[in-house]
Design a protein around this motif. Sequence first.
Motif, PDB file in Angstrom:
ATOM      1  N   VAL A   1       0.850  -1.179   0.000  1.00  0.00           N
ATOM      2  CA  VAL A   1       0.000   0.000   0.000  1.00  0.00           C
ATOM      3  C   VAL A   1       0.890   1.234   0.000  1.00  0.00           C
ATOM      4  N   GLY A   2       0.561   2.190  -0.859  1.00  0.00           N
ATOM      5  CA  GLY A   2       1.352   3.410  -0.946  1.00  0.00           C
ATOM      6  C   GLY A   2       0.691   4.397  -1.875  1.00  0.00           C
ATOM      7  N   TYR A   3       1.503   5.096  -2.643  1.00  0.00           N
ATOM      8  CA  TYR A   3       0.992   6.143  -3.521  1.00  0.00           C
ATOM      9  C   TYR A   3       1.474   5.933  -4.958  1.00  0.00           C
ATOM     10  N   THR A   4       0.582   6.231  -5.889  1.00  0.00           N
ATOM     11  CA  THR A   4       0.981   6.427  -7.270  1.00  0.00           C
ATOM     12  C   THR A   4       0.565   7.848  -7.615  1.00  0.00           C
ATOM     13  N   GLY A   5       1.562   8.722  -7.774  1.00  0.00           N
ATOM     14  CA  GLY A   5       1.276  10.149  -7.841  1.00  0.00           C
ATOM     15  C   GLY A   5       0.700  10.594  -6.509  1.00  0.00           C
TER      16      GLY A   5
ATOM     17  N   ALA B   1      -2.911   0.313  -4.056  1.00  0.00           N
ATOM     18  CA  ALA B   1      -2.404  -0.985  -3.608  1.00  0.00           C
ATOM     19  C   ALA B   1      -1.932  -1.787  -4.806  1.00  0.00           C
ATOM     20  N   TRP B   2      -0.833  -2.507  -4.624  1.00  0.00           N
ATOM     21  CA  TRP B   2      -0.310  -3.373  -5.686  1.00  0.00           C
ATOM     22  C   TRP B   2       0.394  -4.566  -5.047  1.00  0.00           C
ATOM     23  N   VAL B   3       1.148  -5.346  -5.819  1.00  0.00           N
ATOM     24  CA  VAL B   3       1.670  -6.628  -5.349  1.00  0.00           C
ATOM     25  C   VAL B   3       3.142  -6.769  -5.712  1.00  0.00           C
ATOM     26  N   ASN B   4       3.935  -7.307  -4.771  1.00  0.00           N
ATOM     27  CA  ASN B   4       5.312  -7.737  -5.023  1.00  0.00           C
ATOM     28  C   ASN B   4       5.396  -9.235  -4.790  1.00  0.00           C
ATOM     29  N   VAL B   5       6.233  -9.943  -5.553  1.00  0.00           N
ATOM     30  CA  VAL B   5       6.370 -11.391  -5.387  1.00  0.00           C
ATOM     31  C   VAL B   5       7.839 -11.782  -5.250  1.00  0.00           C
TER      32      VAL B   5
ATOM     33  N   ALA C   1       6.021   3.055  -2.127  1.00  0.00           N
ATOM     34  CA  ALA C   1       5.498   2.073  -1.181  1.00  0.00           C
ATOM     35  C   ALA C   1       5.576   2.627   0.245  1.00  0.00           C
ATOM     36  N   LYS C   2       4.534   2.354   1.034  1.00  0.00           N
ATOM     37  CA  LYS C   2       4.493   2.777   2.440  1.00  0.00           C
ATOM     38  C   LYS C   2       4.457   1.563   3.379  1.00  0.00           C
ATOM     39  N   TYR C   3       3.586   0.602   3.074  1.00  0.00           N
ATOM     40  CA  TYR C   3       3.385  -0.535   3.963  1.00  0.00           C
ATOM     41  C   TYR C   3       3.276  -1.820   3.146  1.00  0.00           C
ATOM     42  N   SER C   4       3.698  -2.931   3.763  1.00  0.00           N
ATOM     43  CA  SER C   4       3.547  -4.258   3.154  1.00  0.00           C
ATOM     44  C   SER C   4       2.797  -5.164   4.123  1.00  0.00           C
ATOM     45  N   TYR C   5       1.799  -5.887   3.586  1.00  0.00           N
ATOM     46  CA  TYR C   5       0.962  -6.743   4.422  1.00  0.00           C
ATOM     47  C   TYR C   5       1.005  -8.184   3.936  1.00  0.00           C
TER      48      TYR C   5
END
Length: 303
Positions: A238-242, A247-251, A299-303
């Motif tokens: 969870v973070g910012y785009t502009g 929210a998006w995903v990392n693997v 990116a701000k947080y990872s869950y």
Amino acid sequence: MMMRKSSLLRKGWAVAAAFAMAFLTVASPMTLTAEAANVRVPTASGTTTYENGKVLVDASNISQGYVMIRYSGGKERIKVQITKGAVTYTYDLNARDAYEVFPFSEGDGTYSVKVFENVSGNQYAQIFSKDLSVSMADQFLPFLYPNQYVNFSEGNAAVQKGAEVAAGAADEIGIVTNVFHFVVDNLTYDVAKAQSVQSGYLPNIDAVLAARTGICFDYAALMTAMLRTQNIPTKLVVGYTGSAYHAWVNVYITNVGWVDNAIYFDGQQWSLMDPTFMSSGGKSEQIRKYIGNASNYQAKYSY
């Protein structure tokens, strides 16, 4: 203590929706077959606990990358803060007399776990605090178990669908590719929901799968659950785009590492794993360029 308001979420998702809808196209379904899922189950073993009459913290399995917290104090609005260093994660604690799961997303180290009761308006009073020294058996465990933001169990239709989608893939990259394309091709962006979503909203992955529509948080949670239950460590970021909250995903791919900017692999390079924009953008070249530019994301947080 002042907590973050819902206006940021509504503004961010509304901006994301407006951007994504500019590239809207019609998606096509996939043909699926069955396969098995691997679902880890968090457990409050009761071997290591801390309590004060209102809050019960079960730290029995912190080596697995999570802590379980239960509240029974009678107040309606409860917050949990989990802090490591300069990073603080703030959650609503929704269950009463039942445990909720919270991950140690920032790796090994000392975490401060605090619980707050609402006293009036947006003011909260601390009622519990405990420092926990965390040493995990595996650095990937927080991103393989379910938690409050990525909530799944063996009986979820979305978990079974993820197993079907992953069937036949030759390797981890193939599984990621199959799951990504399923989410992108079968979900559409819910603009009305984005404009009305309230603070504290949590995705229900089965409801998202059934409706075939959702906001960025829904897209990311569904994809994350599908990949975690295929034993692929996955972060819901969870973070910012502009200026948009997003929210998006990392693997994590074996022999590759954390692919922090991955959603599309053409055999030579990856671009950002943003299933929301990719879906609503119809995989256009313009949206690929936007997604592929890491400077567009914070990116701000990872869950």
